[in-house]
Design a protein around this motif. Structure first.
Motif, PDB file in Angstrom:
ATOM      1  N   GLY A 188       0.781  -1.226   0.000  1.00 20.15           N
ATOM      2  CA  GLY A 188       0.000   0.000   0.000  1.00 20.15           C
ATOM      3  C   GLY A 188       0.811   1.273   0.000  1.00 20.15           C
ATOM      4  O   GLY A 188       0.257   2.360   0.217  1.00 20.15           O
ATOM      5  N   SER A 189       2.117   1.191  -0.263  1.00 18.45           N
ATOM      6  CA  SER A 189       2.924   2.418  -0.256  1.00 18.45           C
ATOM      7  C   SER A 189       2.913   3.119  -1.608  1.00 18.45           C
ATOM      8  O   SER A 189       3.549   4.162  -1.775  1.00 18.45           O
ATOM      9  CB  SER A 189       4.360   2.122   0.186  1.00 18.45           C
ATOM     10  OG  SER A 189       4.941   1.101  -0.575  1.00 18.45           O
ATOM     11  N   PHE A 190       2.203   2.551  -2.586  1.00 11.71           N
ATOM     12  CA  PHE A 190       1.973   3.223  -3.868  1.00 11.71           C
ATOM     13  C   PHE A 190       0.587   2.801  -4.325  1.00 11.71           C
ATOM     14  O   PHE A 190       0.388   1.664  -4.752  1.00 11.71           O
ATOM     15  CB  PHE A 190       3.039   2.792  -4.895  1.00 11.71           C
ATOM     16  CG  PHE A 190       2.980   3.541  -6.206  1.00 11.71           C
ATOM     17  CD1 PHE A 190       3.764   4.666  -6.422  1.00 11.71           C
ATOM     18  CD2 PHE A 190       2.156   3.111  -7.236  1.00 11.71           C
ATOM     19  CE1 PHE A 190       3.723   5.348  -7.637  1.00 11.71           C
ATOM     20  CE2 PHE A 190       2.112   3.779  -8.451  1.00 11.71           C
ATOM     21  CZ  PHE A 190       2.899   4.900  -8.651  1.00 11.71           C
ATOM     22  N   ARG A 191      -0.384   3.682  -4.156  1.00  5.87           N
ATOM     23  CA  ARG A 191      -1.760   3.322  -4.495  1.00  5.87           C
ATOM     24  C   ARG A 191      -2.416   4.486  -5.231  1.00  5.87           C
ATOM     25  O   ARG A 191      -1.973   5.631  -5.136  1.00  5.87           O
ATOM     26  CB  ARG A 191      -2.555   2.919  -3.257  1.00  5.87           C
ATOM     27  CG  ARG A 191      -2.563   3.924  -2.118  1.00  5.87           C
ATOM     28  CD  ARG A 191      -3.138   3.306  -0.843  1.00  5.87           C
ATOM     29  NE  ARG A 191      -3.448   4.292   0.170  1.00  5.87           N
ATOM     30  CZ  ARG A 191      -2.605   4.641   1.140  1.00  5.87           C
ATOM     31  NH1 ARG A 191      -1.408   4.095   1.207  1.00  5.87           N
ATOM     32  NH2 ARG A 191      -2.970   5.534   2.046  1.00  5.87           N
ATOM     33  N   CYS A 192      -3.495   4.173  -5.922  1.00  8.86           N
ATOM     34  CA  CYS A 192      -4.032   5.126  -6.887  1.00  8.86           C
ATOM     35  C   CYS A 192      -5.550   5.245  -6.783  1.00  8.86           C
ATOM     36  O   CYS A 192      -6.244   4.256  -6.545  1.00  8.86           O
ATOM     37  CB  CYS A 192      -3.620   4.654  -8.284  1.00  8.86           C
ATOM     38  SG  CYS A 192      -4.456   5.465  -9.642  1.00  8.86           S
ATOM     39  N   ASP A 193      -6.054   6.455  -6.971  1.00 10.32           N
ATOM     40  CA  ASP A 193      -7.482   6.706  -7.193  1.00 10.32           C
ATOM     41  C   ASP A 193      -7.616   7.198  -8.629  1.00 10.32           C
ATOM     42  O   ASP A 193      -6.900   8.130  -9.035  1.00 10.32           O
ATOM     43  CB  ASP A 193      -8.019   7.773  -6.235  1.00 10.32           C
ATOM     44  CG  ASP A 193      -7.863   7.383  -4.770  1.00 10.32           C
ATOM     45  OD1 ASP A 193      -7.741   6.186  -4.496  1.00 10.32           O
ATOM     46  OD2 ASP A 193      -7.837   8.299  -3.916  1.00 10.32           O
ATOM     47  N   ALA A 194      -8.506   6.580  -9.384  1.00  6.66           N
ATOM     48  CA  ALA A 194      -8.665   6.938 -10.802  1.00  6.66           C
ATOM     49  C   ALA A 194      -9.977   7.691 -11.008  1.00  6.66           C
ATOM     50  O   ALA A 194     -11.039   7.214 -10.602  1.00  6.66           O
ATOM     51  CB  ALA A 194      -8.636   5.691 -11.673  1.00  6.66           C
ATOM     52  N   ASN A 195      -9.912   8.861 -11.628  1.00  3.73           N
ATOM     53  CA  ASN A 195     -11.101   9.637 -11.986  1.00  3.73           C
ATOM     54  C   ASN A 195     -11.388   9.420 -13.467  1.00  3.73           C
ATOM     55  O   ASN A 195     -10.543   9.730 -14.317  1.00  3.73           O
ATOM     56  CB  ASN A 195     -10.872  11.116 -11.697  1.00  3.73           C
ATOM     57  CG  ASN A 195     -10.745  11.395 -10.202  1.00  3.73           C
ATOM     58  OD1 ASN A 195     -11.702  11.283  -9.462  1.00  3.73           O
ATOM     59  ND2 ASN A 195      -9.541  11.726  -9.761  1.00  3.73           N
ATOM     60  N   VAL A 196     -12.553   8.865 -13.752  1.00  2.00           N
ATOM     61  CA  VAL A 196     -12.866   8.424 -15.114  1.00  2.00           C
ATOM     62  C   VAL A 196     -14.176   9.051 -15.589  1.00  2.00           C
ATOM     63  O   VAL A 196     -15.174   9.068 -14.856  1.00  2.00           O
ATOM     64  CB  VAL A 196     -12.987   6.883 -15.175  1.00  2.00           C
ATOM     65  CG1 VAL A 196     -13.272   6.413 -16.593  1.00  2.00           C
ATOM     66  CG2 VAL A 196     -11.720   6.226 -14.649  1.00  2.00           C
ATOM     67  N   SER A 197     -14.154   9.555 -16.822  1.00  2.00           N
ATOM     68  CA  SER A 197     -15.385  10.032 -17.450  1.00  2.00           C
ATOM     69  C   SER A 197     -15.267   9.812 -18.954  1.00  2.00           C
ATOM     70  O   SER A 197     -14.190   9.485 -19.464  1.00  2.00           O
ATOM     71  CB  SER A 197     -15.637  11.509 -17.143  1.00  2.00           C
ATOM     72  OG  SER A 197     -14.623  12.316 -17.723  1.00  2.00           O
ATOM     73  N   ILE A 198     -16.364   9.989 -19.659  1.00  2.00           N
ATOM     74  CA  ILE A 198     -16.348   9.908 -21.118  1.00  2.00           C
ATOM     75  C   ILE A 198     -17.063  11.129 -21.678  1.00  2.00           C
ATOM     76  O   ILE A 198     -17.782  11.838 -20.960  1.00  2.00           O
ATOM     77  CB  ILE A 198     -17.025   8.611 -21.643  1.00  2.00           C
ATOM     78  CG1 ILE A 198     -18.513   8.608 -21.260  1.00  2.00           C
ATOM     79  CG2 ILE A 198     -16.317   7.384 -21.137  1.00  2.00           C
ATOM     80  CD1 ILE A 198     -19.302   7.475 -21.930  1.00  2.00           C
TER      81      ILE A 198
END
Length: 475
Positions: A188-198
């Motif tokens: 967990g020392s490199f984790r991501c939240d992805a914001n996605v739209s189209i």
């Protein structure tokens, strides 16, 4: 999908590898007994005051330098208010209006095309604790609370899951090469939240974005983005976009491969940011700024150096610089005297091609010194490439060993004595006078026959010398 354009922005949380936490002297070690590394400060007890860890500031400056970003000499900490069981204070100390790192950029390459991805900001903050769910109850481990984080926020510049993964891998390599984080995704020392739209192709307007939370695997990040894009596309085409695609936080179910609604997405106003009254504004003096800016060679710089000074193909240089351990292993081989071309082939193709399952470069037991010795013995003509492969098979199987001892015990040393090789050549030619005459009359393909006979009779002659001496004899 050709009628739509995908819009992706990423928020990456990188745990910085300081020895102590961002606002207290508790250790940041991973895997300790739950709630061992805690104190009144990181538990948020009344009256406990935070003190900023200077190493966190220095590592943030290093990152900003690596991505050619603006470094704000003055920045402030803010309180971000929200309520979760793993956040002891019921607010998180973060940065809002003035982060330490401003706008920068990261170059990626996808399908041989380069693209610049903008970085909006990178700010310092503290991590939360960890919830552990077991059966019908939950536990809270606060060891991770107050661990220093660098949150890196990209511009919405990515247009495919491939671009998103290329950006993440580049970012991962940057923080590893800088030495500011181990970037271990499993821990967990490199984790991501992805914001996605189209949006329909040709439009500039941004539509509703969905945040996919806490992704810590390149494979799952790509799958989550691709599923979410398809979900939004289907909703649009079925006329249900406004009802099914809402601004919210979703989680990715790794087993079923789908995203699920977690909660409504908060806006900045919902967090009620205000300057933290317990922390002074951060001012970076010139000496600390210089310390932070003194960074090691970055992946792109290494890649360029490998191509220009070592004569390596750009694609090979990209593989070598994609991972810090790989680059260090390769450079170690060069220092041990291996040729650059040989080191690339025997590291990236031969050794890595033999590492299966849980075997990695780090735990295979074959040091760069051992592999460099193998390459040198090939370059010296002591063994053939085929024999080297047999030796490498044994090294992998027994997780290391001595190359020279294996050459002797396996009887793989090549014959390099010209006198011995010439004796064998004379014998082969004398036994095949008819074919010698045919060769001299123009049947050049028979040369391969003579080489084969000499190699067979010598049981290990140096092929290069065999070819040279045969040409002289048949000349």
């Amino acid at each position: 999908m050709s009628a739509f354009e995908t819009i992706i922005g990423l928020e990456v949380h990188v745990q910085l590898n300081t020895k102590t936490k961002i606002f207290c002297s508790c250790a940041t070690s991973f895997g300790d007994e739950p709630n061992k590394n805690v104190c009144p400060v990181c538990m948020g007890l009344p009256g406990a005051l935070p003190v900023l860890n200077q190493e966190v500031v220095k590592k943030a400056i290093s990152f900003g330098t690596a991505i050619n970003a603006q470094i704000n000499q003055n920045s402030i900490f803010a309180r971000k208010n929200y309520f979760y069981p793993d956040l002891p204070k019921a607010y998180q100390i973060s940065q809002f209006e003035i982060p330490i790192v401003g706008r920068g950029n990261i170059e990626i390459e996808v399908n041989d095309k380069k693209k610049i991805i903008g970085v909006t900001r990178a700010h310092m903050e503290e991590d939360a604790g960890k919830n552990i769910h077991e059966n019908d109850f939950s536990k809270v481990d606060l060891n991770r609370a107050c661990t220093p984080l660098l949150e890196i926020v990209s511009e919405p510049d990515m247009r495919s899951s491939d671009e998103a993964i290329a950006y993440l891998k580049k970012l991962h390599s940057i923080v590893r090469f800088l030495g500011i984080s181990d970037a271990n995704m499993q821990e967990g020392s490199f984790r991501c939240d992805a914001n996605v739209s189209i949006r329909p192709k040709g439009e500039d307007k941004f539509y509703t974005r969905v945040e996919i939370k806490n992704l810590n695997s390149f494979k799952f990040i790509q799958k989550a983005i691709e599923y979410e894009v398809e979900r939004q596309r289907d909703a649009w085409e079925s006329g249900k976009y406004d009802s099914e695609v809402v601004q919210e936080t979703r989680l990715f179910d790794t087993i079923k491969g789908v995203t699920r609604s977690m909660r409504g997405k908060e806006e900045a106003a919902d967090y009620r940011y205000f300057p933290d009254p317990d922390l002074l504004p951060v001012f970076i003096d010139e000496s600390l700024m210089q310390e932070g800016r003194n960074i090691p060679e970055m992946p792109d710089e290494k890649r360029e150096r490998y191509v220009k000074t070592l004569g390596i193909k750009e694609s090979d240089a990209g593989v070598l610089t994609g991972d810090l351990d790989m680059a260090l292993y390769f450079e170690g081989m060069i220092e041990e005297g291996a040729s650059a071309k040989g080191a690339v082939t025997w590291l990236t193709t031969e050794l890595l091609g033999r590492l299966k399952g849980e075997n990695t470069l780090q735990n295979c037991g074959i040091s760069y010194q051992v592999l460099a010795t193998l390459v040198r013995r090939i370059d010296e003509g002591k063994i053939s490439g085929k024999s080297a492969k047999d030796i490498l098979d044994v090294l992998v199987e027994q997780k290391g060993g001595d190359v020279d001892s294996l050459i002797d015990s396996m009887g793989l040393a090549q014959v390099n004595d010209d006198g011995v090789i010439l004796e064998i050549i004379d014998s082969v030619l004398a036994s095949n006078q008819d074919k010698v005459e045919e060769y001299k009359s123009g049947k050049d393909k028979l040369f391969g026959f003579f080489v084969g006979q000499v190699m067979k009779n010598s049981k290990g002659a140096n092929p290069a010398r065999v070819n040279e001496l045969l040409k002289q004899k048949l000349g």
